[in-house]
Design a protein around this motif. Structure first.
Motif, PDB file in Angstrom:
ATOM      1  N   SER A   1       0.848  -1.193   0.000  1.00 20.27           N
ATOM      2  CA  SER A   1       0.000   0.000   0.000  1.00 20.27           C
ATOM      3  C   SER A   1       0.882   1.241   0.000  1.00 20.27           C
ATOM      4  O   SER A   1       1.912   1.277   0.672  1.00 20.27           O
ATOM      5  N   PRO A   2       0.482   2.278  -0.727  1.00 14.17           N
ATOM      6  CA  PRO A   2       1.290   3.506  -0.758  1.00 14.17           C
ATOM      7  C   PRO A   2       0.991   4.456   0.391  1.00 14.17           C
ATOM      8  O   PRO A   2       1.667   5.474   0.532  1.00 14.17           O
ATOM      9  N   TYR A   3       0.005   4.122   1.211  1.00 15.06           N
ATOM     10  CA  TYR A   3      -0.452   5.063   2.233  1.00 15.06           C
ATOM     11  C   TYR A   3       0.381   4.981   3.505  1.00 15.06           C
ATOM     12  O   TYR A   3       1.085   3.994   3.729  1.00 15.06           O
ATOM     13  N   PRO A   4       0.308   5.998   4.357  1.00 13.58           N
ATOM     14  CA  PRO A   4       1.288   6.152   5.453  1.00 13.58           C
ATOM     15  C   PRO A   4       1.301   4.998   6.442  1.00 13.58           C
ATOM     16  O   PRO A   4       0.290   4.344   6.688  1.00 13.58           O
ATOM     17  N   VAL A   5       2.485   4.774   6.998  1.00 13.79           N
ATOM     18  CA  VAL A   5       2.712   3.770   8.037  1.00 13.79           C
ATOM     19  C   VAL A   5       2.970   4.497   9.346  1.00 13.79           C
ATOM     20  O   VAL A   5       3.754   5.454   9.392  1.00 13.79           O
ATOM     21  N   LEU A   6       2.314   4.051  10.421  1.00 19.45           N
ATOM     22  CA  LEU A   6       2.524   4.634  11.746  1.00 19.45           C
ATOM     23  C   LEU A   6       3.350   3.671  12.590  1.00 19.45           C
ATOM     24  O   LEU A   6       3.046   2.476  12.653  1.00 19.45           O
ATOM     25  N   LEU A   7       4.377   4.189  13.231  1.00 20.55           N
ATOM     26  CA  LEU A   7       5.189   3.414  14.161  1.00 20.55           C
ATOM     27  C   LEU A   7       4.720   3.732  15.572  1.00 20.55           C
ATOM     28  O   LEU A   7       5.003   4.803  16.102  1.00 20.55           O
ATOM     29  N   SER A   8       3.970   2.807  16.164  1.00 16.82           N
ATOM     30  CA  SER A   8       3.518   2.985  17.540  1.00 16.82           C
ATOM     31  C   SER A   8       4.641   2.503  18.448  1.00 16.82           C
ATOM     32  O   SER A   8       4.840   1.308  18.630  1.00 16.82           O
ATOM     33  N   MET A   9       5.366   3.443  19.021  1.00 20.17           N
ATOM     34  CA  MET A   9       6.610   3.114  19.714  1.00 20.17           C
ATOM     35  C   MET A   9       6.507   3.432  21.205  1.00 20.17           C
ATOM     36  O   MET A   9       6.113   4.525  21.593  1.00 20.17           O
ATOM     37  N   GLU A  10       6.873   2.450  22.020  1.00 23.31           N
ATOM     38  CA  GLU A  10       7.036   2.664  23.456  1.00 23.31           C
ATOM     39  C   GLU A  10       8.524   2.706  23.749  1.00 23.31           C
ATOM     40  O   GLU A  10       9.233   1.739  23.499  1.00 23.31           O
ATOM     41  N   VAL A  11       8.966   3.822  24.254  1.00 24.02           N
ATOM     42  CA  VAL A  11      10.403   4.054  24.438  1.00 24.02           C
ATOM     43  C   VAL A  11      10.739   3.965  25.914  1.00 24.02           C
ATOM     44  O   VAL A  11      10.207   4.712  26.737  1.00 24.02           O
ATOM     45  N   HIS A  12      11.630   3.033  26.252  1.00 18.38           N
ATOM     46  CA  HIS A  12      12.064   2.825  27.645  1.00 18.38           C
ATOM     47  C   HIS A  12      13.586   2.972  27.757  1.00 18.38           C
ATOM     48  O   HIS A  12      14.221   2.310  28.574  1.00 18.38           O
ATOM     49  N   CYS A  13      14.150   3.833  26.921  1.00  8.79           N
ATOM     50  CA  CYS A  13      15.608   3.963  26.837  1.00  8.79           C
ATOM     51  C   CYS A  13      16.115   5.162  27.641  1.00  8.79           C
ATOM     52  O   CYS A  13      15.362   6.087  27.965  1.00  8.79           O
ATOM     53  N   SER A  14      17.392   5.129  27.882  1.00  8.33           N
ATOM     54  CA  SER A  14      18.061   6.286  28.471  1.00  8.33           C
ATOM     55  C   SER A  14      18.125   7.395  27.432  1.00  8.33           C
ATOM     56  O   SER A  14      17.873   7.169  26.239  1.00  8.33           O
ATOM     57  N   ILE A  15      18.455   8.608  27.889  1.00  8.87           N
ATOM     58  CA  ILE A  15      18.557   9.748  26.972  1.00  8.87           C
ATOM     59  C   ILE A  15      19.556   9.441  25.861  1.00  8.87           C
ATOM     60  O   ILE A  15      19.309   9.733  24.682  1.00  8.87           O
ATOM     61  N   GLU A  16      20.702   8.840  26.233  1.00  9.71           N
ATOM     62  CA  GLU A  16      21.731   8.560  25.236  1.00  9.71           C
ATOM     63  C   GLU A  16      21.218   7.621  24.147  1.00  9.71           C
ATOM     64  O   GLU A  16      21.440   7.847  22.951  1.00  9.71           O
ATOM     65  N   GLN A  17      20.523   6.551  24.552  1.00  5.13           N
ATOM     66  CA  GLN A  17      20.044   5.608  23.550  1.00  5.13           C
ATOM     67  C   GLN A  17      18.801   6.128  22.823  1.00  5.13           C
ATOM     68  O   GLN A  17      18.527   5.707  21.706  1.00  5.13           O
ATOM     69  N   GLN A  18      18.071   7.075  23.420  1.00  9.04           N
ATOM     70  CA  GLN A  18      17.003   7.734  22.676  1.00  9.04           C
ATOM     71  C   GLN A  18      17.587   8.538  21.520  1.00  9.04           C
ATOM     72  O   GLN A  18      17.058   8.531  20.406  1.00  9.04           O
ATOM     73  N   ASP A  19      18.679   9.250  21.806  1.00 10.91           N
ATOM     74  CA  ASP A  19      19.338  10.007  20.737  1.00 10.91           C
ATOM     75  C   ASP A  19      19.866   9.062  19.654  1.00 10.91           C
ATOM     76  O   ASP A  19      19.799   9.366  18.459  1.00 10.91           O
ATOM     77  N   LYS A  20      20.398   7.918  20.080  1.00 14.24           N
ATOM     78  CA  LYS A  20      20.871   6.923  19.113  1.00 14.24           C
ATOM     79  C   LYS A  20      19.708   6.380  18.285  1.00 14.24           C
ATOM     80  O   LYS A  20      19.834   6.169  17.066  1.00 14.24           O
ATOM     81  N   LEU A  21      18.570   6.187  18.926  1.00 12.79           N
ATOM     82  CA  LEU A  21      17.369   5.725  18.228  1.00 12.79           C
ATOM     83  C   LEU A  21      16.968   6.710  17.146  1.00 12.79           C
ATOM     84  O   LEU A  21      16.649   6.313  16.013  1.00 12.79           O
ATOM     85  N   VAL A  22      16.970   7.987  17.470  1.00 16.71           N
ATOM     86  CA  VAL A  22      16.607   9.008  16.490  1.00 16.71           C
ATOM     87  C   VAL A  22      17.589   8.994  15.327  1.00 16.71           C
ATOM     88  O   VAL A  22      17.192   9.082  14.147  1.00 16.71           O
ATOM     89  N   GLU A  23      18.868   8.852  15.641  1.00 15.39           N
ATOM     90  CA  GLU A  23      19.888   8.807  14.584  1.00 15.39           C
ATOM     91  C   GLU A  23      19.649   7.629  13.638  1.00 15.39           C
ATOM     92  O   GLU A  23      19.719   7.771  12.412  1.00 15.39           O
ATOM     93  N   ILE A  24      19.338   6.465  14.208  1.00 14.38           N
ATOM     94  CA  ILE A  24      19.087   5.275  13.380  1.00 14.38           C
ATOM     95  C   ILE A  24      17.826   5.454  12.545  1.00 14.38           C
ATOM     96  O   ILE A  24      17.781   5.076  11.366  1.00 14.38           O
ATOM     97  N   MET A  25      16.786   6.046  13.125  1.00 10.51           N
ATOM     98  CA  MET A  25      15.544   6.268  12.387  1.00 10.51           C
ATOM     99  C   MET A  25      15.781   7.172  11.188  1.00 10.51           C
ATOM    100  O   MET A  25      15.294   6.898  10.079  1.00 10.51           O
ATOM    101  N   LYS A  26      16.510   8.255  11.388  1.00  7.21           N
ATOM    102  CA  LYS A  26      16.745   9.179  10.287  1.00  7.21           C
ATOM    103  C   LYS A  26      17.626   8.557   9.211  1.00  7.21           C
ATOM    104  O   LYS A  26      17.441   8.809   8.016  1.00  7.21           O
ATOM    105  N   THR A  27      18.559   7.711   9.639  1.00  5.46           N
ATOM    106  CA  THR A  27      19.461   7.076   8.675  1.00  5.46           C
ATOM    107  C   THR A  27      18.736   6.032   7.836  1.00  5.46           C
ATOM    108  O   THR A  27      18.892   5.973   6.614  1.00  5.46           O
ATOM    109  N   THR A  28      17.935   5.184   8.484  1.00  7.13           N
ATOM    110  CA  THR A  28      17.288   4.068   7.779  1.00  7.13           C
ATOM    111  C   THR A  28      16.028   4.494   7.029  1.00  7.13           C
ATOM    112  O   THR A  28      15.755   3.983   5.942  1.00  7.13           O
TER     113      THR A  28
END
Length: 1005
Positions: A536-563
């Motif tokens: 389907s060409p229509y939008p995908v929602l990522l329902s995310m529960e985040v239980h990470c430290s600040i450092e790994q949250q920043d790493k998560l954002v970096e990986i999301m933007k890269t991939t």
């Protein structure tokens, strides 16, 4: 059947493939004996192989779902390779004959053995002119000689072994001489391709069932759900830490395994994966071409011939020379479950064979026409056409507009008439009428591919998955990217990720505080990026529960933007500044991925929608009072109780937040509020209340920080553009939510709220402009599902289900999203989208009585399970079918159920002629009938007639197949509907013939 004297004519080319129409025409072929693997047999055509190649009224309906395996359709001839794949094949190897497998297959669930050959030396082979007929031919698939046992040497990749990669032989086998598959628990004969048990085999080491040394593993091709070649298998390659250099030679095979008695906690479909690395790219192409041809042939048999050209080919000479004896005919009818007595079969045989004692090809054609006669269709035809004996164009229009209730213009009517009319008489005869009834022109499902996709995204139901990473149970199931791939391929548009701190600094996805396995968030996001928009060409929602430290949250954002790159929504798509006043539409968000996560800074708001701080509560009993956005809280209570040796089970009525996100800043309670009270259902004197600011905070003033353990990264919060997760605070007029606020509500809370009319109406009003996600309760350890239609009826857009379990809940979900071209988005009924002129609370409680008129006429070619009481793997169980009808209505916990009569010993064409008038209530607003669902379940009474005839009978019945459809999407009149197995795969030749209509009574329900 008897073979004629050897012919000097060359056999047909080994790689000749049928057109889809030709593949559809034939369904039954016996299995080749294992001893025939090393030789090149001439094309085999038997009584079974010809059953479905005769008669034009046997057109099969188009599949209602996309096939789980999507063939590439390549016709590249096999590349001659040495078995090792490292050098060119020798001349002898190149000339080795392939194994030829006739593509004249029955439904893949039927395990048929070949009839005994007979001798008829006195028979004179008829000439091709004598046959006079041109019909669909039976051609062949081939196993290239390189892939015949002992096979080719591959590298098998194992996750558990200390030696990650090991050399193993891999091959295809017909009629396996190792029927038990101890490693996989597979049933031999379940998967038939070309009427034969074709299996993918490989070498293995270790102990099988009963500690017996087993050196081979195999899986029937029909159990293979998907194949991943090259870059498609990259998520698995990276998770196994295999070098990218081997990616062009990578093969992943995904297959299903029946659950064993040991898997007590797992009621879900069991999937397994096996990975191979080929020595050459050419060998990968050979495997790809061969396996996809087998699967392509099986899938093509479900395509409606009504949409295909009427071309036919000459019958091969070898087929014309075969003859059939009476004993073979009796054996054939017994195996097909034809509901005819022995005397009737003998009479039909003698009638078509006379004056001889065998059937040649023309006589066999006549016999099969008798066998496949549809008496119920003939009866309907005579009743509709009357004395005229055939349809004129005028009568055809009256039938389509009157009985079938179609709206059809004159040009379309003429086109339809000419398509099914006899070319000689220019009338639609019985043959044309039968072809129409079985064609996709007479599909049961109303086509809604042109629905409006420009409304705000909150006005659509969205296909959603819960704990998408799990492919087993909720407590100790396996976490894998396959869950995401499978869901996205089937049109899911909202997937869930539970993200936790990883040991190596890279966040992981897992079900926290359970025994489930872990996977890297990078692998998950790479899989999502690869498969998000294939279905389907229509939008995908990522329902995310985040239980990470600040450092790994920043790493998560970096990986999301890269991939995810530019597909990730990081700002408003309209490029405007300021607050979002209205959510964008699916069309505006095409090809985009949105992050939905909880913003712990946004706890409530004042009348103007500004976020404010809540008053801290110093009551220690309120620390676990905040509602969780996941069903994990229930499960974790059980888990903690087990770990601490607590014998009493925690109450499932209260929901505690995750330990990593618990907050000391909570809502303060009014006097008398119960610690387990819920804001949705509390009375006026027992509501949660909050002390809020009366004016917005100064511009630029920072929001109050959450507690240390709930700290959130600014980079992560910047990705919450249109879908900001907030805590539910109730839905009365005093509470205000921004258009971007999304709440998550558990199954238990929603079930209670639906029973409260006032709360239900407030919730419907809220869901008209805001997104809501529902999820299963945590006590569903086996990954079972609730009935989603109750949640849809109050406007919940994202009703998340456990996709690994194909139970009734998933059947209804598939039925809902089968419409709208399977885009994953279905426009909600107008009542749930807009407030009408009538006072809202008065409009929502309106109800009207309807009568659902349904006739179950017959069924065709029902699947026949193997007989568990027989030691012969080819023996099938006797089938005494009946059909259970269930009508699911929003607001009623239990469905209305009815049962047809039992037809003894007939799985081929049982005739029920059972009529039901089922009263039900529904809101009269347009589209609300879409939330009422019909489910047909075909069961085998196994001789237990008395229990089967009782609507509440609980006998030991065998499940044969089921089908669910929205009553609003079910087209009236005569229709054939398909059947699906327990894995959600379509039985390609099994149908139920029904007549239905919905009659409004115009009385208050």
């Amino acid at each position: 059947m008897a073979d004629p004297p050897p012919s000097s004519e060359a056999p047909p080319p080994p790689n000749q493939l049928q057109t889809p129409a030709q593949q559809l025409a034939s369904q039954h072929t016996p299995a080749l004996a294992p001893t025939q693997v090393e030789t090149a047999p001439e094309p085999i055509v038997t009584a079974e192989s010809l059953v479905d190649s005769v008669g034009e009224t046997t057109t099969q309906p188009a599949p209602t779902t996309a096939a789980p395996f999507q063939p590439v359709g390549s016709s590249t001839p096999p590349v001659p390779l040495d078995p090792s794949g490292t050098r060119p094949a020798s001349v002898a190897e190149q000339q080795a004959p392939p194994v030829t497998i006739s593509d004249a297959t029955r439904a893949p669930s039927a395990s048929l053995a070949p009839p005994m050959a007979s001798t008829a030396s006195e028979a004179t082979p008829p000439s091709s002119e004598g046959l006079g007929a041109r019909r669909r031919s039976v051609t062949s698939f081939s196993i290239p000689p390189q892939l015949i046992k002992p096979g080719v040497e591959m590298l098998k990749v194992s996750r558990k072994s200390a030696r990650r990669v090991k050399p193993r032989k891999m091959w295809l086998e017909v009629g396996s001489d190792t029927p038990e598959d101890g490693e996989m628990g597979l049933e031999v004969g379940f998967g038939m391709v070309g009427g034969q048990d074709v299996r993918l085999c490989w070498e293995k080491n270790g102990l099988g069932i009963g500690l017996s040394l087993k050196k081979e593993a195999s899986v029937p091709l029909s159990r293979i759900k998907d194949l991943r070649f090259g870059t498609q298998g990259s998520p698995y390659r990276t998770s196994l830490q295999i070098s990218k250099e081997v990616e062009p030679r990578w093969i992943t095979v995904i297959y299903t395994v029946p659950p064993s008695s040991r898997q007590v906690l797992n009621s879900a479909v069991n999937y397994k994966l096996v990975h191979f690395i080929a020595p050459t790219v050419e060998l990968v192409e050979l495997w790809k071409t061969t396996l996809e041809r087998f699967k392509e042939g099986r899938v093509a048999k479900g395509v409606a011939a009504g949409e295909l050209p009427h071309e036919e080919q000459e019958v091969p000479v070898e087929e014309q020379k075969r003859v059939v004896k009476e004993a073979e005919v009796h054996q054939l009818c017994a195996r097909l479950g034809v509901g005819m007595g022995r005397a009737e079969v003998s009479a039909a045989f003698r009638k078509t064979a006379a004056p001889r004692d065998y059937l040649d090809f023309p006589a066999f054609q006549e016999f099969v026409k008798l066998l496949k006669r549809r008496e119920e269709v003939e009866e309907i035809f005579r009743a509709v056409v009357g004395p005229a004996g055939a349809f004129t164009e005028e009568a055809w229009g009256a039938f389509l507009r009157g009985i079938q209730q179609l709206t059809i213009n004159p040009d379309a009517l003429t086109k339809s008439f000419l398509k099914y009319a006899d070319r000689q008489t220019k009338r639609i005869t019985l043959d044309g009428f039968g072809s129409y009834l079985m064609s996709s022109d007479n599909a049961a499902l109303r086509e809604e591919a042109d629905q409006d996709m420009t409304r705000p995204i909150s006005e659509y139901f969205i296909s959603s998955s819960h704990n998408t990473y799990l492919v087993g149970n909720q407590f100790q199931g396996e976490s894998t990217v396959e869950g995401y791939i499978r869901a996205l391929q089937q049109g899911c548009r909202c997937v869930e990720l539970d993200v936790w701190d990883g040991d190596d600094g890279i966040p992981i996805v897992t079900h926290g505080l359970t025994l489930t396995s872990k996977i890297s968030v990078r692998q998950v996001l790479e899989a999502i990026a690869q498969y998000a928009f294939l279905a389907s060409p229509y939008p995908v929602l990522l329902s995310m529960e985040v239980h990470c430290s600040i450092e790994q949250q920043d790493k998560l954002v970096e990986i999301m933007k890269t991939t995810l790159g530019e597909r990730l929504v990081t700002k408003r798509v309209d490029e405007l500044e300021g607050e979002v006043e209205k959510l964008p539409s699916p069309t505006e968000l095409k090809g985009k991925i949105l992050l939905k996560a909880k913003n712990k800074f946004v706890t409530t708001s004042n009348a103007n929608g500004f976020p404010v701080a809540l008053e801290s509560s110093h009551d220690p009993s309120s620390s676990n009072e905040s509602s969780s956005t996941s069903s994990d809280s229930d499960l974790k209570k059980v888990f903690r109780a087990v770990r601490q040796g607590v014998t009493s089970r925690p109450s499932m009525g209260s929901r505690s937040s995750r330990s990593s996100s618990s907050s000391t800043s909570t809502l303060s309670r009014s006097p008398g509020t119960s610690p387990t009270g819920n804001a949705f259902f509390a009375t006026q004197n027992n509501r949660l209340s909050a002390t809020v600011a009366t004016s917005p905070p100064p511009l630029g003033a920072p929001l109050p920080p959450p507690p240390k353990e709930g700290a959130q990264s600014a980079a992560l919060l910047s990705l919450l553009v249109y879908t900001v997760g907030v805590k539910a605070r109730g839905f009365n007029k005093k509470e205000t939510y921004a258009p971007t606020h999304v709440i998550s509500v558990g199954e238990g809370s929603l079930t209670k709220m639906i029973k409260d009319e006032g709360a239900r109406q407030d919730f419907v009003a809220h869901n008209r402009g805001h997104l809501t996600r529902a999820y299963p309760k945590g006590s569903r350890l086996t990954s079972s599902n609730y009935a989603p239609h109750h949640m849809w009826a109050v406007g919940v857009q994202m009703v998340a289900l456990n996709w690994q379990t194909f139970d009734v809940g998933m059947e209804l979900n598939v039925a809902m999203f089968a419409r709208a071209a399977r885009s994953g988005y279905v426009l909600k009924p107008e009542l749930l989208r807009k407030k009408g002129a009538e006072k809202d609370k008065s409009a929502l409680i309106r109800s009207e009585r309807y009568i659902f008129e349904l006739e179950i006429i017959s069924a065709q070619q029902l699947p026949r399970p193997r007989d568990p009481s027989s030691s012969n793997e080819a023996d099938v169980a006797p089938v005494d079918p009946f059909i259970e009808v269930s009508l699911y209505q929003p607001g009623l916990i239990a469905p209305i159920k009815k049962r047809t009569k039992v037809v003894m010993g007939n799985a081929f064409n049982p005739i029920f002629k059972s009529t039901f008038s089922i009263p039900f209530s529904c809101h009269p607003s347009p589209g609300m009938l879409d939330l009422v669902f019909l489910r047909l379940e075909v069961l085998n009474a196994r001789g237990n007639i008395k229990s089967a005839q009782s609507e509440e009978g609980k006998g030991d019945f065998d499940f044969l197949g089921a089908y669910a459809i929205s009553v609003g999407a079910l087209l009236p009149g005569y229709r054939h509907v398909p059947l699906y197995d327990a894995f959600g795969d379509q039985h390609l030749f099994s149908t139920v013939f029904i007549k239905s209509t919905v009659v409004p009574t115009h009385s208050v329900g």
